[in-house]
Design an enzyme around this catalytic site. Sequence first.
Site, PDB file in Angstrom:
ATOM      1  N   LYS A  87      25.523   3.744  17.552  1.00 49.80           N
ATOM      2  CA  LYS A  87      25.063   3.791  18.944  1.00 49.80           C
ATOM      3  C   LYS A  87      25.545   2.530  19.654  1.00 49.80           C
ATOM      4  O   LYS A  87      25.210   1.419  19.251  1.00 49.80           O
ATOM      5  CB  LYS A  87      23.528   3.866  19.001  1.00 49.80           C
ATOM      6  CG  LYS A  87      22.937   3.611  20.402  1.00 49.80           C
ATOM      7  CD  LYS A  87      21.405   3.703  20.435  1.00 49.80           C
ATOM      8  CE  LYS A  87      20.842   3.253  21.790  1.00 49.80           C
ATOM      9  NZ  LYS A  87      19.365   3.289  21.844  1.00 49.80           N
ATOM     10  N   ASP A 101      20.883  -1.003  28.155  1.00 53.10           N
ATOM     11  CA  ASP A 101      19.963   0.114  28.333  1.00 53.10           C
ATOM     12  C   ASP A 101      18.847  -0.276  29.298  1.00 53.10           C
ATOM     13  O   ASP A 101      17.862  -0.898  28.904  1.00 53.10           O
ATOM     14  CB  ASP A 101      19.372   0.511  26.962  1.00 53.10           C
ATOM     15  CG  ASP A 101      18.373   1.663  27.088  1.00 53.10           C
ATOM     16  OD1 ASP A 101      18.351   2.329  28.142  1.00 53.10           O
ATOM     17  OD2 ASP A 101      17.629   1.906  26.095  1.00 53.10           O
ATOM     18  N   LYS A 124      12.977   0.989  32.497  1.00 61.92           N
ATOM     19  CA  LYS A 124      12.100   0.178  31.648  1.00 61.92           C
ATOM     20  C   LYS A 124      11.386  -0.879  32.487  1.00 61.92           C
ATOM     21  O   LYS A 124      11.922  -1.304  33.514  1.00 61.92           O
ATOM     22  CB  LYS A 124      12.946  -0.548  30.596  1.00 61.92           C
ATOM     23  CG  LYS A 124      13.479   0.325  29.483  1.00 61.92           C
ATOM     24  CD  LYS A 124      14.325  -0.497  28.512  1.00 61.92           C
ATOM     25  CE  LYS A 124      14.904   0.362  27.415  1.00 61.92           C
ATOM     26  NZ  LYS A 124      13.908   0.955  26.514  1.00 61.92           N
ATOM     27  N   ASP A 151      15.457   7.383  29.238  1.00 61.77           N
ATOM     28  CA  ASP A 151      15.438   6.217  28.351  1.00 61.77           C
ATOM     29  C   ASP A 151      15.588   6.613  26.874  1.00 61.77           C
ATOM     30  O   ASP A 151      15.787   5.754  26.033  1.00 61.77           O
ATOM     31  CB  ASP A 151      14.134   5.430  28.569  1.00 61.77           C
ATOM     32  CG  ASP A 151      14.210   4.020  28.002  1.00 61.77           C
ATOM     33  OD1 ASP A 151      15.330   3.580  27.661  1.00 61.77           O
ATOM     34  OD2 ASP A 151      13.152   3.368  27.906  1.00 61.77           O
ATOM     35  N   GLU A 160      18.114   7.712  25.398  1.00 56.63           N
ATOM     36  CA  GLU A 160      19.540   7.971  25.621  1.00 56.63           C
ATOM     37  C   GLU A 160      20.381   7.832  24.349  1.00 56.63           C
ATOM     38  O   GLU A 160      21.452   8.422  24.252  1.00 56.63           O
ATOM     39  CB  GLU A 160      20.082   7.038  26.705  1.00 56.63           C
ATOM     40  CG  GLU A 160      20.508   5.641  26.235  1.00 56.63           C
ATOM     41  CD  GLU A 160      19.387   4.797  25.637  1.00 56.63           C
ATOM     42  OE1 GLU A 160      18.212   5.097  25.918  1.00 56.63           O
ATOM     43  OE2 GLU A 160      19.684   3.861  24.892  1.00 56.63           O
ATOM     44  N   ARG A 167      20.013   8.908  21.341  1.00 55.24           N
ATOM     45  CA  ARG A 167      20.208  10.171  20.621  1.00 55.24           C
ATOM     46  C   ARG A 167      21.208  11.069  21.336  1.00 55.24           C
ATOM     47  O   ARG A 167      21.908  11.858  20.709  1.00 55.24           O
ATOM     48  CB  ARG A 167      18.839  10.848  20.415  1.00 55.24           C
ATOM     49  CG  ARG A 167      18.161  11.294  21.657  1.00 55.24           C
ATOM     50  CD  ARG A 167      16.656  11.525  21.464  1.00 55.24           C
ATOM     51  NE  ARG A 167      15.908  10.269  21.370  1.00 55.24           N
ATOM     52  CZ  ARG A 167      14.592  10.186  21.167  1.00 55.24           C
ATOM     53  NH1 ARG A 167      13.866  11.291  21.012  1.00 55.24           N
ATOM     54  NH2 ARG A 167      13.991   9.021  21.090  1.00 55.24           N
TER      55      ARG A 167
END
Length: 498
Positions: A264, A269, A276, A346, A348, A350
Amino acid sequence: MPLSIALATDKLPEKGSLIITATDGGKLGVLGKQLDKKIGGAISKAMKIKKFKGKPASMFALLAPAKSDLDRIVVLGVGDGKKLSASDAEKMGGTALGAVEQAEGNVTFLIEPLGGNLADGEIAARAAIGAFLRDYKFENYKTKNKSTGGPKKFTVATKALAGAKKAHAELKAVADGTIVARNLVNEPSNILTPPEFAKRAKALSKLGVKVEVLSEAQMKKLGMGSLLGVGQGSVQPSQMVVMQWNGAPTGKGKSKQPVAFIGKGVCFDTGGISIKPAGGMEDMRGDMGGAAAVTGLMHALASRKAKANVVGVIGLVENMPDGNAQRPGDIVTSMSGQTIEVLNTDAEGRLVLADALWYTQKRFKPKFMIDLATLTGAILVALGQDYAGMFASDDTLAQQLTEVGEAEGEKVWRMPMNDNFDKMINTPNADMKNIGGRYAGSSTAAQFLKRFTNDVPWVHLDIAGTAMGSPKSTTSRTWASGYGVRLLDRLVKAHYEK
Ligand code: BES
Ligand code: MN
Ligand code: ZN
């Protein structure tokens, strides 16, 4: 300036600082006893006063010892030398360097023969590696107040010099891979964008790794709607990097089938539209820790010319809120054809891995796939920062990883998967949704990934707790640990090299 680290034959130095080893009960080796005698028994006297028993990492120092030109003598306990493991030996090296942080000039770490399970040469080599890993600092962006001082040269002295040199060459390749991973994770996200990460991965071609970079247009053609949806709110283009190291011997009857590692690589993020909270968001610069570990691993394998065929695939994106960002409730189609309702932007990681896993198994038909991802905050709640969460569809691989993890000091802990967790990601609106319920967040994330593995033996390592925000340890003093490189290098070495 990084410390210069060397290996040498065992000899008592005349000058500088000296670290010697003492085993259980405070027993010195031959040279340690010689030194003690020379300086009038000051070492054994000090041991008595301190009730020094040679316990691992216990130590004391004599400054400016009389009848000697040495600056200091440090006596370092190593416990039962016979039982010393590989990771103990590395910790010993890190502890030794830590003991002379105040020293200037040359330091000699004299490791007397320990006659243990681990060859003395490997012990010395591992100790040098431990010191090397501890010495690493991330200070490229400091223009003042960089750390100065400390020793200039750190020499590990051993009777088994030839063995130490041989072991060191391989271990150094792996330690360099760990540093590659640490540098990538530490790098801020304004510098390490997906294209910049891809560029750095490209540099592995100097080591003989074949590196391809897939553009957004290419990924679109392949149908990677899941990965591309994550990056669509960013001005940075998403990228997928495919790295191949073909080191297995060729010939009749020899299988070319590779093993595969998938990472990943969320370069930052924010959470996207499901944004977040501000506090601690800066930690999400490390949300590419999985991709960093895969890149560091490829560096290690190529540097030591591993006799294995290995594929590394990393999905690089930036997850941003924007007028063009993906919305909660959007339904995307992954490369596998399966549709996903994105209920939380969020979740994301996966989405990125779904397409990376599918692409990897379609193109390479690997023996197994192991993915690494800073995937869930829930794994930190469950396991803390010492263990990566391991989710496996294959018991053999899980067992192998547990064992090499213990040996290498990069530990994994197996977590459950089952059909009930799988059901939790069903939705009326698409083939699946990208979040489960309130509970078992790490397991439902793993179940999601499993739907893209198509029955290839597979392990998912959730490294959200181990890759970054790492507490200082004897062999790591920095935010990024480089977790995973050593674990996976050892897995390949122990089980998948010819
Ligand atoms: N990158 C985070 C997970 C993470 C959290 C890594 C803390 C390191 C430290 C991931 O993309 C994420 O946001 N996960 C969510 C999932 C949730 C929305 C289902 C989480 O863990 O809260
Ligand atoms: Mn996230
Ligand atoms: Zn993330």
